[in-house]
Design an enzyme around this catalytic site. Structure first.
Site, PDB file in Angstrom:
ATOM      1  N   ASP A  94      42.488  46.109  50.696  1.00  0.00           N
ATOM      2  CA  ASP A  94      42.541  44.775  51.299  1.00  0.00           C
ATOM      3  C   ASP A  94      43.022  44.917  52.746  1.00  0.00           C
ATOM      4  OD1 ASP A  94      42.536  41.671  50.688  1.00  0.00           O
ATOM      5  OD2 ASP A  94      44.517  42.061  51.516  1.00  0.00           O
ATOM      6  N   HIS A 147      38.323  41.902  43.127  1.00  0.00           N
ATOM      7  CA  HIS A 147      38.981  42.331  44.364  1.00  0.00           C
ATOM      8  C   HIS A 147      40.133  43.300  44.157  1.00  0.00           C
ATOM      9  CE1 HIS A 147      40.283  42.056  48.506  1.00  0.00           C
ATOM     10  NE2 HIS A 147      41.495  41.728  48.117  1.00  0.00           N
TER      11      HIS A 147
END
Length: 326
Positions: A106, A303
């Site tokens: 991320d 994610h």
């Protein structure tokens, strides 16, 4: 954490020019520095630390500046990319290492990429999880977001100091549970549902979070850990990363379009919006990551890739590390 697991890791803090950085270390061997994203902590690498240690590496997961037990400077501009790269360099040197492999997820992926780009003398290889490398370029980020039209993008929502905090901090645990679920493969909203990356007029991000069970990767104990960290620290330090995107664009002007030439790795999730939005960045890897050794998009993964698919990510990471030049 179990007693056995806790006994295998070492917590410590090292001093950097920007203040204290807390890290968790396991194993001996070549240094692999693990950098988390938003809204996480060193704990997001809990599955990778023992696997990397077992494979013969010195695995070190940091709390990024603004998170956990690391320093939290008051100034918003203390969270610019240049400072976070400097933190990574200082951590490696404080551990007595001249070089390291850096792996990020991320925002940590962007921090890892820029660490490799700006300091190739220190970072000999780079692994990127969930967020592909896209070189600096194009319009100023705030101008780009303003042109999107329609509903407000979450990045813009995060950029105004205090605004997102007012949504998150009255119920940190509940907010985190919803945010994690919104971006997890098994709990994300179905196709056609309102996109949780956008804020409706007069609304909040939380309005679009799923309200069902927690994702399979996130038990009550794990959620308690994350919530406890952010209840103690608040969210401002974490959110200040978003508030420096225009500064980063200015700071990195000399690196416009620059490739990362060290050996590299990418792992994305097929159900992660980052993979879809940045599909062109992945296609450009032959130019932007000429040292790419291994690239994977995990089918049916969201994610939180190293937590959703720990065994698969551990295998990919250790296989990649094994073929890196010494």
């Amino acid at each position: 954490m179990t007693t056995q697991y806790a006994a295998e890791v070492v917590h410590r803090s090292v001093h950097t020019p920007g203040g204290r950085i807390h890290l968790v270390e396991q194993g001996t061997g070549p240094l692999v520095l693990l950098v988390h994203g938003f809204p996480e902590s060193w704990y997001s690498w809990r599955h990778q630390l023992p696997a990397l240690a077992a494979a013969g590496y010195r695995a070190v997961a940091v709390d990024v500046r603004g998170y956990g037990r690391s320093a939290k400077p008051a100034a918003v501009d203390a969270y610019r990319m240049l400072d976070l790269v400097e933190d990574n360099v200082a951590v490696a040197h404080a551990l007595g290492e001249e070089s390291a492999v850096v792996v990020g997820h991320d925002w940590g992926s962007a921090i890892a990429a820029n660490s490799a780009l700006l300091r190739p003398d220190v970072f000999r290889a780079v692994g990127l999880l969930s967020v592909p490398y896209a070189p600096r370029g194009g319009p100023r980020p705030s101008d780009l977001f303003a042109r999107m039209g329609g509903e407000e993008f979450y990045v813009s929502y995060f950029q105004e100091p205090g605004r997102a905090e007012a949504e998150m901090e009255p119920d940190v645990r509940g907010w985190l549970a919803g945010f994690y679920a919104a971006l997890s493969a098994d709990t994300m909203p179905p196709p056609g549902a309102p996109d949780p990356h956008f804020v409706g007029k007069g609304g909040t991000l939380r309005d679009r979070f799923p309200r069902g069970p927690l994702p399979k990767w996130l038990g009550e104990q794990e959620l308690d850990f994350y919530a406890g960290e952010f209840e103690r620290t608040g969210l401002t330090g974490a959110l200040n990363r978003y508030r420096n995107m225009d500064r980063d664009w200015e700071d990195l002007a000399a690196f416009d379009g620059a490739p990362i030439t060290q050996p590299s790795l990418f792992i994305g999730g097929s159900l992660d919006a980052s993979t879809a939005w940045l599909a062109d960045a992945i296609k450009a890897y032959p130019v932007t990551l000429p040292g790419l050794i291994s690239s994977h998009v995990l089918d049916g993964c969201g994610h939180w890739i190293q937590q959703e698919r720990p065994a698969e990510v551990n295998r990919i990471l250790t296989d990649w590390l094994a073929v890196l030049p010494g």
